[in-house]
Motif scaffolding. Structure first.
Motif, short mmCIF file in Angstrom:
data_model
loop_
_atom_site.label_atom_id
_atom_site.label_comp_id
_atom_site.label_asym_id
_atom_site.label_seq_id
_atom_site.Cartn_x
_atom_site.Cartn_y
_atom_site.Cartn_z
N MET A 1 0.84 -1.21 0.00
CA MET A 1 0.00 0.00 0.00
C MET A 1 0.87 1.26 0.00
SD MET A 1 -2.88 1.12 2.78
CE MET A 1 -1.78 2.14 3.74
N THR A 2 0.46 2.20 -0.78
CA THR A 2 1.19 3.47 -0.79
C THR A 2 0.83 4.26 0.46
OG1 THR A 2 0.74 3.48 -3.15
CG2 THR A 2 1.72 5.47 -2.24
N THR A 3 1.82 4.78 1.14
CA THR A 3 1.50 5.60 2.30
C THR A 3 1.22 7.04 1.84
OG1 THR A 3 3.77 6.31 2.65
CG2 THR A 3 3.10 4.27 3.75
N HIS A 4 0.60 7.75 2.73
CA HIS A 4 0.34 9.17 2.48
C HIS A 4 1.64 9.88 2.09
CE1 HIS A 4 -1.77 13.09 3.82
NE2 HIS A 4 -0.61 13.43 3.31
N GLN A 5 2.67 9.64 2.87
CA GLN A 5 3.94 10.35 2.64
C GLN A 5 4.56 9.99 1.29
OE1 GLN A 5 2.90 9.21 5.57
NE2 GLN A 5 3.14 10.94 7.00
N GLU A 6 4.51 8.72 0.93
CA GLU A 6 5.08 8.31 -0.38
C GLU A 6 4.30 8.94 -1.54
OE1 GLU A 6 6.35 3.85 1.21
OE2 GLU A 6 4.62 4.10 -0.12
N PHE A 7 3.00 8.89 -1.39
CA PHE A 7 2.13 9.44 -2.43
C PHE A 7 2.44 10.93 -2.63
CE2 PHE A 7 -2.25 10.54 -4.05
CZ PHE A 7 -2.32 9.60 -5.06
N HIS A 8 2.53 11.63 -1.51
CA HIS A 8 2.79 13.06 -1.59
C HIS A 8 4.18 13.36 -2.14
CE1 HIS A 8 4.13 17.03 -0.10
NE2 HIS A 8 2.96 17.36 -0.60
N ARG A 9 5.16 12.60 -1.68
CA ARG A 9 6.53 12.84 -2.14
C ARG A 9 6.62 12.70 -3.66
NH1 ARG A 9 9.41 9.11 0.60
NH2 ARG A 9 8.77 10.17 2.51
N ARG A 10 6.01 11.66 -4.16
CA ARG A 10 6.05 11.44 -5.61
C ARG A 10 5.38 12.61 -6.34
NH1 ARG A 10 3.45 8.09 -9.53
NH2 ARG A 10 4.87 8.11 -11.33
N SER A 11 4.29 13.10 -5.78
CA SER A 11 3.54 14.18 -6.46
C SER A 11 4.37 15.45 -6.60
CB SER A 11 2.23 14.48 -5.72
OG SER A 11 2.48 15.24 -4.54
N VAL A 12 5.28 15.70 -5.65
CA VAL A 12 6.10 16.92 -5.77
C VAL A 12 7.46 16.64 -6.40
CG1 VAL A 12 4.92 18.21 -3.97
CG2 VAL A 12 6.85 16.80 -3.35
N ASP A 13 7.95 15.42 -6.28
CA ASP A 13 9.26 15.10 -6.88
C ASP A 13 9.15 14.81 -8.37
OD1 ASP A 13 10.39 15.46 -4.46
OD2 ASP A 13 10.78 13.33 -4.03
N GLU A 14 8.06 14.14 -8.74
CA GLU A 14 7.86 13.80 -10.15
C GLU A 14 6.47 14.25 -10.58
OE1 GLU A 14 8.63 9.53 -10.83
OE2 GLU A 14 9.49 9.59 -8.82
N PRO A 15 6.25 15.55 -10.58
CA PRO A 15 4.88 16.03 -10.81
C PRO A 15 4.30 15.59 -12.15
CG PRO A 15 6.46 17.86 -10.82
CD PRO A 15 7.20 16.66 -10.34
N GLU A 16 5.13 15.58 -13.19
CA GLU A 16 4.56 15.26 -14.50
C GLU A 16 4.12 13.81 -14.57
OE1 GLU A 16 6.04 17.35 -17.87
OE2 GLU A 16 7.50 18.43 -16.64
N ALA A 17 4.95 12.92 -14.04
CA ALA A 17 4.57 11.50 -14.05
C ALA A 17 3.34 11.29 -13.17
CB ALA A 17 5.73 10.65 -13.55
N PHE A 18 3.37 11.93 -11.99
CA PHE A 18 2.25 11.77 -11.05
C PHE A 18 0.94 12.24 -11.68
CE2 PHE A 18 -0.63 13.36 -7.82
CZ PHE A 18 -0.66 12.33 -6.90
N TRP A 19 0.95 13.45 -12.24
CA TRP A 19 -0.31 14.00 -12.75
C TRP A 19 -0.73 13.35 -14.06
CZ3 TRP A 19 -3.48 15.97 -9.50
CH2 TRP A 19 -3.00 16.64 -8.36
N ALA A 20 0.22 12.85 -14.82
CA ALA A 20 -0.16 12.12 -16.03
C ALA A 20 -0.99 10.89 -15.64
CB ALA A 20 1.09 11.70 -16.81
N GLU A 21 -0.57 10.25 -14.55
CA GLU A 21 -1.33 9.09 -14.06
C GLU A 21 -2.73 9.51 -13.59
OE1 GLU A 21 0.65 6.87 -10.82
OE2 GLU A 21 2.23 6.65 -12.34
N GLN A 22 -2.77 10.58 -12.78
CA GLN A 22 -4.07 11.02 -12.24
C GLN A 22 -5.02 11.45 -13.35
OE1 GLN A 22 -4.59 10.25 -9.22
NE2 GLN A 22 -2.42 9.75 -8.96
N ALA A 23 -4.44 11.97 -14.43
CA ALA A 23 -5.27 12.49 -15.53
C ALA A 23 -6.07 11.37 -16.19
CB ALA A 23 -4.40 13.19 -16.56
#
Ligand code: ATP
Ligand code: MG
Length: 633
Positions: free
Chosen positions: A1-23
């Protein structure tokens, strides 16, 4: 399971990859060719080249799988009418409304001001605008003609859609005369006014050539199908003015694709609501919470959204919980003000209904004081989650994510940074990051995540000046004070203009208010800094007491409140005066109007009162000051 902290870290460290997935959670007519364009800071563009539509994602997309499921339940304890609307019915209503808009010459990019209470047609109107690419600007129905005129002149709408009337506490408030007055005052009034009548004000006067009634047009366009207008992700979807707690409201402009993606993400991760589940937000459609979590968020998620018109205490203080029971509400969203209204009543009202389906109570909009959080947590026996955001951000900046990985609740803190928000707490003078436990200004390291404002309508310069010009670095200032603890939990201490400087000590009004409210008979407290020859400023308290209190006199209560603050925060925070009042002045959005209270306490003009809710509350303050009731010392 992804933790809150991991999820958040990825969102700010790799924003483009993160948001491409969310999109991928939303429907794209044409996929974006670039996830983020940040070539022109602080302006940023998300999902560049992508084409989508908010109405399609909120309505059409769900027809196949959940056409018969309830999309919207509009409940009015004022008119006594409940309207249950399935996704199929919503689709029909929105198409008909869109056809009506088209017939009135409204098209892509045109602004439409919507001035309506919490009724189903307000939602139809918003979605109909979104469908044809018109930019809606919903103005809270409680605002007076002058407020409406200011927003009309800023948005220059092609059409204004209004209700004949609203109701509050059983009293009919005719909207049409207010619209007429606003149109008379405005420099650029809308050429057409569309009136949706509920029969509350049958005598509403119609101006020939300008005003049109909705009902006959709705009948004429029954069964109409209006094609979805595919918009580039960064075209404007809507404008929404801030509450105006601190001054002239700003026309927050939102995009299409980024907003849809942020809504989708926040619904499952933060609010823990998925398709087929039920969310009940007590907000008005005229506020940011209403836009995001009464309309777009739940509908994009394929959930059922409950819209409520009425007081939290009518017909009785259990009305909200009765709705939760009846519709099996999973997530409830309200405000600290709303809960403090209930807190004046007996807590047994919280237990009158079967709340087995209810999992979470989210509260946002202003500081949630610990005693109130405790009271409602214990009273309901549910998890209460404070969340912090602004009209500007459109969705939470700080919260917890029970839909992903629920971190522990800490009373007094709205929690941890949300995905995409790279938050810092910095010294307002030096701009350096402060140490954990130290106070600073909460800032967002740009680019702002999807969902946040793209600019101030028609005023890029004001956007940059208001939010990005406070420090040497390019940072978005929240204009709120905060402290972050060693675990990353952030505490909001009030607005940067709500600071009291007592003999060189800087005290947040919030800290003192929090301390006052720990005294058992206090319902709510407002603290302002008042000019003092010797100390520069001194804290002055205005407090309301709970109903059926302990029988102590106001003077006794005042003295004990003062004593409580000294015990908890030290002599430097000692309130110079404590006034017990029957009501505190608030904005229509339920926020304390400290700047007006402070002005009265300093014998100045209370300033712009256009957003004031109850003028009687201001008189209360005046009376208290005139009475000179104080705690001595
Ligand atoms: P204006 O910007 O026009 O003065 P406003 O700031 O009251 O009006 P909103 O965008 O509705 O308009 O309110 C956002 C503000 O509300 C935040 O900046 C913060 O001061 C306060 N706020 C919201 N949620 C919370 C919360 N959970 N805890 C503490 N403060 C909150
Ligand atoms: Mg603000």
């Amino acid at each position: 399971m992804t933790t809150h902290q991991e999820f958040h870290r990825r969102s700010v460290d790799e924003p483009e990859a993160f948001w491409a997935e969310q999109a991928q959670a939303i429907h794209w007519h044409v996929a974006p060719r670039q996830i983020l364009d940040y070539a022109n800071p602080p302006f940023r563009r998300w999902f560049v080249g992508g084409q989508t539509n908010l109405c399609y994602n909120a309505v059409d997309r769900h027809l196949a799988a959940r056409g018969d499921q309830l999309a919207l339940v509009a409940i009015s304890s004022e008119t006594g009418v409940t309207r249950e609307v399935s996704y199929r019915e919503l689709h029909a209503e929105v198409n008909a409304f869109a056809a009506v808009l088209r017939s009135l010459d409204v098209g892509r990019g045109d602004r439409v001001v919507i001035y309506m209470p919490n009724m189903a047609e307000a939602v139809f109107a918003m979605l109909a605008c979104a469908r044809i690419g018109a930019v809606h600007s919903v103005v809270f129905g409680g605002f007076a003609a002058h407020n409406l005129a200011l927003r009309i002149d800023d948005a220059t709408p092609k059409l204004l859609v209004c209700a004949d009337a609203g109701m509050r506490g059983g009293k009919v408030i005719a909207y049409k005369p207010l619209v007429d007055a606003a149109c008379a005052e405005a420099a650029s009034p809308p050429p057409r006014v569309l009136v949706v009548s509920r029969g509350l004000d049958p005598d509403a006067a119609m101006t020939p050539g300008r005003d049109v009634a909705y009902a006959p047009l709705r009948a004429r366009f029954d069964g109409a199908q209006v094609d979805v207008e595919w918009l580039e992700s960064n075209e404007p979807s809507y404008l929404l003015y801030t509450s105006g707690t601190t001054g002239k409201p700003k026309g927050v402009q939102r995009d299409v694709g980024g907003y849809a993606v942020a809504m989708a993400l926040s619904m499952w991760s933060i609010y823990d609501v998925r398709a087929g589940q039920v969310m009940f937000s007590t907000s008005d459609v005229g506020w940011a919470v209403g836009h995001s979590y009464n309309v777009y968020g739940p509908l994009i998620a394929g959930a059922t959204s409950i819209l409520y018109e009425g007081l939290p205490t009518n017909p009785d203080p259990a009305v909200w919980w009765g709705i939760c029971e009846r519709y099996g509400v999973r997530t409830m969203f309200s405000s600290p003000t709303g809960i403090r209204v209930l807190k004046k009543q007996d807590p047994s009202w919280l237990r009158k209904h079967d709340l087995s389906a209810l999992k979470w109570l989210f509260l946002a909009g202003e500081p949630l004081d610990e005693p109130t959080a405790q009271w409602v947590t214990e009273g309901l026996g549910k998890t209460v989650i404070d969340n912090y955001w602004q009209t500007e951000t459109g969705w939470p900046v700080l919260a917890l994510m029970p839909g992903l990985d629920l971190q522990p609740v800490k009373f007094g803190s709205p929690g941890l940074p949300m995905p995409g928000y790279n938050l810092r707490v910095i010294d307002d003078q030096t701009g350096a990051d402060v140490a954990p436990g130290e106070k600073g200004v909460l800032v967002i390291q740009p680019p702002l995540p999807p969902g946040c404002m793209t600019t101030i309508w028609n005023d890029d310069a004001r956007f940059v000046a208001s939010y990005f010009s406070h420090f040497n670095e390019l940072l978005y200032s929240s204009l709120d004070w905060a402290i972050r603890d060693a675990d990353g939990y952030t505490y909001i201490l009030g607005r940067t203009d709500d600071v009291i400087n007592v003999a060189g000590h800087r005290l947040g009004t919030r800290e003192i208010e929090e301390s006052c409210s720990t005294y058992a008979s206090v319902a709510e407290a407002a603290v302002v800094g008042v000019h003092d020859e010797l100390k520069g400023q001194v804290p002055v308290v205005f407090a309301t007491l709970k109903q059926g209190g302990t029988g102590e006199t106001s003077g006794e209560a005042a003295a004990r409140i003062q004593q409580r603050v000294v015990e908890q925060l030290g002599a430097v925070a000692r309130p110079a005066r404590v006034y017990v009042v029957n009501a505190l002045p608030k904005t229509r959005s339920g926020k304390l109007l400290r700047r007006s209270i402070q002005a009265l306490a300093e014998d100045r003009d209370p300033g712009d009162l256009s957003t004031l809710d109850d003028p009687g509350a201001l008189d209360e303050v005046r009376r208290a000051l005139g009475r000179g009731a104080d705690a001595g010392g």
